[in-house]
Design an enzyme around this catalytic site. Structure first.
Site, PDB file in Angstrom:
ATOM      1  N   ARG A  93      -9.220   1.104   9.001  1.00 56.82           N
ATOM      2  CA  ARG A  93      -8.771  -0.255   9.292  1.00 56.82           C
ATOM      3  C   ARG A  93      -9.815  -1.016  10.097  1.00 56.82           C
ATOM      4  NH1 ARG A  93      -2.837   0.877   8.930  1.00 56.82           N
ATOM      5  NH2 ARG A  93      -1.765  -1.090   8.796  1.00 56.82           N
ATOM      6  N   ARG A 130      11.911  -6.439   4.739  1.00 55.78           N
ATOM      7  CA  ARG A 130      11.692  -5.027   4.370  1.00 55.78           C
ATOM      8  C   ARG A 130      12.637  -4.107   5.132  1.00 55.78           C
ATOM      9  NH1 ARG A 130       5.715  -2.496   4.520  1.00 55.78           N
ATOM     10  NH2 ARG A 130       5.772  -2.860   6.767  1.00 55.78           N
ATOM     11  N   ARG A 141       0.139  -8.744  13.567  1.00 52.13           N
ATOM     12  CA  ARG A 141      -0.513  -7.746  12.706  1.00 52.13           C
ATOM     13  C   ARG A 141      -1.432  -8.426  11.692  1.00 52.13           C
ATOM     14  NH1 ARG A 141       4.487  -4.599  10.494  1.00 52.13           N
ATOM     15  NH2 ARG A 141       2.996  -3.370   9.315  1.00 52.13           N
ATOM     16  N   LYS A 192       0.836  -1.211   0.000  1.00 51.79           N
ATOM     17  CA  LYS A 192       0.000   0.000   0.000  1.00 51.79           C
ATOM     18  C   LYS A 192       0.871   1.262   0.000  1.00 51.79           C
ATOM     19  CE  LYS A 192      -2.287  -0.934   3.800  1.00 51.79           C
ATOM     20  NZ  LYS A 192      -1.673  -2.216   4.232  1.00 51.79           N
ATOM     21  N   ARG A 217      11.623  -1.400  10.504  1.00 53.97           N
ATOM     22  CA  ARG A 217      10.609  -0.838  11.388  1.00 53.97           C
ATOM     23  C   ARG A 217      10.472  -1.687  12.644  1.00 53.97           C
ATOM     24  NH1 ARG A 217       5.259   0.441   7.864  1.00 53.97           N
ATOM     25  NH2 ARG A 217       4.327  -0.585   9.654  1.00 53.97           N
TER      26      ARG A 217
HETATM   27  P1  AMP Z   1       1.113   1.019   8.544  1.00 51.74           P
HETATM   28  O1  AMP Z   1       2.311   1.894   8.303  1.00 51.74           O
HETATM   29  O2  AMP Z   1      -0.083   1.469   7.794  1.00 51.74           O
HETATM   30  O3  AMP Z   1       1.431  -0.442   8.375  1.00 51.74           O
HETATM   31  O4  AMP Z   1       0.736   1.201  10.101  1.00 51.74           O
HETATM   32  C1  AMP Z   1       1.634   0.830  11.128  1.00 51.74           C
HETATM   33  C2  AMP Z   1       0.874   0.602  12.420  1.00 51.74           C
HETATM   34  O5  AMP Z   1       0.219   1.818  12.835  1.00 51.74           O
HETATM   35  C3  AMP Z   1      -0.263  -0.413  12.343  1.00 51.74           C
HETATM   36  O6  AMP Z   1       0.199  -1.749  12.508  1.00 51.74           O
HETATM   37  C4  AMP Z   1      -1.148   0.020  13.513  1.00 51.74           C
HETATM   38  O7  AMP Z   1      -0.589  -0.382  14.749  1.00 51.74           O
HETATM   39  C5  AMP Z   1      -1.041   1.540  13.428  1.00 51.74           C
HETATM   40  N1  AMP Z   1      -2.101   2.100  12.543  1.00 51.74           N
HETATM   41  C6  AMP Z   1      -1.937   2.710  11.350  1.00 51.74           C
HETATM   42  N2  AMP Z   1      -3.114   3.075  10.824  1.00 51.74           N
HETATM   43  C7  AMP Z   1      -4.061   2.689  11.716  1.00 51.74           C
HETATM   44  C8  AMP Z   1      -5.472   2.757  11.744  1.00 51.74           C
HETATM   45  N3  AMP Z   1      -6.176   3.288  10.730  1.00 51.74           N
HETATM   46  N4  AMP Z   1      -6.112   2.244  12.825  1.00 51.74           N
HETATM   47  C9  AMP Z   1      -5.432   1.699  13.866  1.00 51.74           C
HETATM   48  N5  AMP Z   1      -4.104   1.591  13.903  1.00 51.74           N
HETATM   49  C10 AMP Z   1      -3.402   2.068  12.831  1.00 51.74           C
END
Ligand code: AMP
Length: 215
Positions: free
Chosen positions: A88, A127, A171, A13, A160
């Site tokens: 999400r 990654r 996750r 994404k 990360r």
């Molecule tokens: P991402 O970079 O989109 O993979 O997000 C990293 C982490 O941030 C996720 O695993 C969640 O812990 C948190 N996170 C990001 N976006 C959301 C969301 N819309 N709702 C809840 N937690 C989020």
């Protein structure tokens, strides 16, 4: 254009969002990026959010909705946006619907990137991310030219905190339980477009652009 990129963690994404915003000329709104930047700045929200992200859990809906609401109602979002990592949960999707209705706006499409769990685990554990420009690398499939250094800006690459294998498994579990129901949610609203996310980065971008052109 108002667009959502949906898919499991590691589906691509972020990579696709980065490429698409240049082509579509709309801003990217990534809740993951916002949370990471808030954590780096040491704000209350950032530190609170990190307690959840480090364990592979979702940050509570109220915090996230508050975070994006301001952004979605700002001038920068007037001419559209691409949402990466939001919504999400069904509750977040409903909050988004309320924000859109208040502004007399609607979504144009929800693109779901499909990638099987086994591939996700391999992808995420290999990654590495540039902490400065956010470019993403895969140690075997698309490694940087010089080991450990970003091709674009020369900054050191990092893993990360939430990309460790055990956290990735958590996750994915959370994704299936809380986020996957959004596929049906948007299918019922005739907004869902499905893409095979296992193809190359360029093929996936081309497929998304193609889908958007057909609307
Ligand atoms: P991402 O970079 O989109 O993979 O997000 C990293 C982490 O941030 C996720 O695993 C969640 O812990 C948190 N996170 C990001 N976006 C959301 C969301 N819309 N709702 C809840 N937690 C989020």
């Amino acid at each position: 254009m108002r667009l959502i990129l949906l898919g499991p963690p590691g589906a691509g994404k972020g990579t696709q969002a980065k490429l698409l915003v240049t082509q579509l000329r709309i801003p990217k709104i990534s809740t993951g990026d916002m949370l990471r930047s808030a954590a780096e700045d040491g704000t209350h929200l950032g530190l609170e959010g990190k307690r959840y992200t480090d364990q592979g859990h979702l940050v509570p809906d109220d915090l996230i909705i508050q975070l994006v609401q301001e952004c979605l109602c700002s001038e920068k979002a007037n001419d559209g946006y691409l949402l990466d990592g939001f919504p999400r949960t069904v509750r977040q999707a409903e909050a988004l619907e309320t924000i859109l209705a208040t502004r007399r706006q609607s979504l144009d499409a929800v693109v779901n990137l499909r990638v099987p769990d086994e591939e996700i685990i391999g992808r995420i554990s290999s990654r590495r991310i540039c902490s400065s420009c956010g470019r993403s690398y895969h140690l075997e499939l698309f490694p940087p030219r010089q080991s450990g250094v970003c091709d674009d800006c020369g900054t050191a690459l990092e893993q990360r905190d939430d990309d460790e294998v055990e956290t990735v498994r958590e996750r994915l579990r959370v994704y299936h339980e809380r986020t996957e129901p959004l596929i049906d949610h948007y299918r019922q609203r005739s907004l869902l477009r499905e893409i095979d996310g296992t193809r190359s980065v360029d093929e996936v971008t081309a497929a998304i652009v193609d889908i958007l052109a057909q609307r």
